[in-house]
Every structure is written in structure tokens, then in C-alpha cells.
Design a protein around this motif. Structure first.
Motif, PDB file in Angstrom:
ATOM      1  N   ALA A  71      12.501 -31.120  30.468  1.00 32.66           N
ATOM      2  CA  ALA A  71      11.309 -32.219  30.287  1.00 32.66           C
ATOM      3  C   ALA A  71      10.217 -31.769  29.495  1.00 32.66           C
ATOM      4  O   ALA A  71       9.557 -30.732  30.001  1.00 32.66           O
ATOM      5  CB  ALA A  71      11.041 -32.372  31.947  1.00 32.66           C
ATOM      6  N   ARG A  72       9.908 -32.271  28.492  1.00 37.45           N
ATOM      7  CA  ARG A  72       8.709 -31.799  27.691  1.00 37.45           C
ATOM      8  C   ARG A  72       7.404 -31.958  28.071  1.00 37.45           C
ATOM      9  O   ARG A  72       6.555 -30.967  27.927  1.00 37.45           O
ATOM     10  CB  ARG A  72       8.977 -32.180  26.010  1.00 37.45           C
ATOM     11  CG  ARG A  72      10.230 -31.563  25.575  1.00 37.45           C
ATOM     12  CD  ARG A  72      10.733 -32.353  24.386  1.00 37.45           C
ATOM     13  NE  ARG A  72      11.980 -31.889  23.889  1.00 37.45           N
ATOM     14  CZ  ARG A  72      13.255 -31.815  24.420  1.00 37.45           C
ATOM     15  NH1 ARG A  72      13.407 -32.490  25.470  1.00 37.45           N
ATOM     16  NH2 ARG A  72      14.233 -31.568  23.674  1.00 37.45           N
ATOM     17  N   ASP A  73       7.002 -33.240  28.611  1.00 42.86           N
ATOM     18  CA  ASP A  73       5.751 -33.265  28.817  1.00 42.86           C
ATOM     19  C   ASP A  73       5.410 -33.105  30.225  1.00 42.86           C
ATOM     20  O   ASP A  73       6.347 -33.150  31.216  1.00 42.86           O
ATOM     21  CB  ASP A  73       5.178 -34.682  28.412  1.00 42.86           C
ATOM     22  CG  ASP A  73       6.068 -35.803  28.926  1.00 42.86           C
ATOM     23  OD1 ASP A  73       5.747 -36.053  30.053  1.00 42.86           O
ATOM     24  OD2 ASP A  73       6.788 -36.556  28.511  1.00 42.86           O
ATOM     25  N   GLU A  74       4.215 -32.814  30.625  1.00 45.06           N
ATOM     26  CA  GLU A  74       3.888 -32.480  32.048  1.00 45.06           C
ATOM     27  C   GLU A  74       4.239 -33.698  33.108  1.00 45.06           C
ATOM     28  O   GLU A  74       4.509 -33.214  34.231  1.00 45.06           O
ATOM     29  CB  GLU A  74       2.334 -32.360  32.325  1.00 45.06           C
ATOM     30  CG  GLU A  74       2.075 -31.605  33.324  1.00 45.06           C
ATOM     31  CD  GLU A  74       2.885 -30.333  33.820  1.00 45.06           C
ATOM     32  OE1 GLU A  74       3.025 -30.213  35.115  1.00 45.06           O
ATOM     33  OE2 GLU A  74       3.047 -29.453  32.815  1.00 45.06           O
ATOM     34  N   GLU A  75       4.035 -34.824  32.801  1.00 44.89           N
ATOM     35  CA  GLU A  75       4.207 -36.056  33.579  1.00 44.89           C
ATOM     36  C   GLU A  75       5.860 -35.943  33.970  1.00 44.89           C
ATOM     37  O   GLU A  75       6.294 -36.267  35.031  1.00 44.89           O
ATOM     38  CB  GLU A  75       3.636 -37.207  32.790  1.00 44.89           C
ATOM     39  CG  GLU A  75       4.166 -38.524  33.821  1.00 44.89           C
ATOM     40  CD  GLU A  75       3.560 -39.721  33.291  1.00 44.89           C
ATOM     41  OE1 GLU A  75       3.980 -40.829  33.499  1.00 44.89           O
ATOM     42  OE2 GLU A  75       2.405 -39.827  32.486  1.00 44.89           O
TER      43      GLU A  75
END
Length: 175
Positions: A71-75
Motif C-alpha cells: 500500500a503506497r499511500d497513507e490512506e
């Protein structure tokens, strides 16, 4: 008195979840109660899940948010972490429930390796299982702490996979 068993199915090959579900069927065939917590899969439409849910003594909880791809983005990362924590809450309940003889923690090594669930907390819970309980943990890249606590460890290697030849996932084989 029956001893407890902890089994780890790991490695890059195909068949870890299938093997674990085979153990679930074996337990059901002997009149046992089974709980499966899936930490990646999220929709319950896989053939093995649909089949297992037909047994009154089997429960399957799909607590994942799909394959993470790190999972690349924080969300996205938080969505996966939250799903993993929800699955771990269910898993702890099933590990403590003396009526459940077999608990399968399918694909648990992803959330452990991503830091979504504490490895130490899982090891501690495994050390406290009641006599006679069977726990099966699956997934690639089993942490060394999981291998150390297990009674049986199988590493599934890939010799050849259809996907490498451009063949897409197929019903009745991959799902």
C-alpha cells in the motif's frame, strides 16, 4: 491429553491456502469446529470459502482489504492496517474459544511483515493456546519468530506457474 499444534505454510509456491483449507475439511470430517480468518481476501467469493461456509461447524471471516501491493499511500495503508487489526481481533477470540478446534490464519504474514499486527503479540497468543487446538498460519515470507514457535513448517516452492506463461487466474484452480 491431546497436545496443541502450530503449523506454518510459507514460501513462494502455490497451494498454501489450499493446504490449510484441506486441513479444515479434515477437522470437519472428524466432527471438529473450524474458524478461518483471511487477512488479504475480502469478498468471500472464492470457491473454497463458499464451500467451507456450507458446513455448520465452519466459520470463514474475510477481513482483508485485498492484496496490498505494499500500500503506497497513507490512506490505502491505513485501510489495510485497519482490516488486519479487525481480523486479528476475531483471530484472538477464536484462539481463546475452547470450542474451536482448528484456527486458520490465512495470509497472516503480510500484515505481520507490513507492521499492521505485532509479531510479538501473535507469538504470545500462540504460546497460550489450549491443549488440542490446531493453528495453521499461511503466507509468503513467514517471520522467523513464527517459524520458531511452530511445530511443523512447510515451505511451498514454485517450480513452474501458469501465470509465468501468460495464463490468467482460472476458476477452480486459483479461485
Amino acid at each position: 491429553m491431546k497436545g496443541s499444534r502450530i503449523l506454518v505454510l510459507t514460501g513462494p509456491g502455490k497451494g498454501k491456502t489450499t493446504s490449510a483449507f484441506g486441513m479444515a475439511l479434515r477437522a470437519l470430517g472428524h466432527g471438529g469446529k473450524v474458524a478461518v480468518i483471511q487477512f488479504i481476501k475480502h469478498d468471500g467469493s472464492y470457491g473454497e470459502v463458499v464451500a467451507l461456509r456450507q458446513f455448520p461447524n465452519a466459520e470463514v471471516v474475510c477481513s482483508g482489504a485485498g492484496f496490498t501491493g505494499r500500500a503506497r499511500d497513507e490512506e490505502s495503508r491505513e485501510r489495510h492496517a485497519s482490516a488486519a487489526r479487525d481480523g486479528w481481533r476475531v483471530a484472538r477470540e477464536k484462539l481463546a474459544d475452547e470450542s474451536v478446534g482448528t484456527v486458520i490464519l490465512d495470509e497472516i504474514f503480510y500484515p505481520l511483515n507490513y507492521g499492521f499486527i505485532s509479531v510479538a503479540e501473535v507469538v504470545d497468543a500462540l504460546k497460550k493456546i489450549t491443549p488440542g487446538k490446531v493453528v495453521v498460519l499461511t503466507g509468503r515470507d513467514a517471520p522467523e519468530e513464527m517459524i520458531a514457535v511452530a511445530d511443523t513448517v512447510s515451505r511451498i516452492e514454485c517450480v513452474r506457474h501458469a501465470f509465468q506463461q501468460g495464463i490468467k487466474a482460472q476458476r477452480n484452480v486459483e479461485f
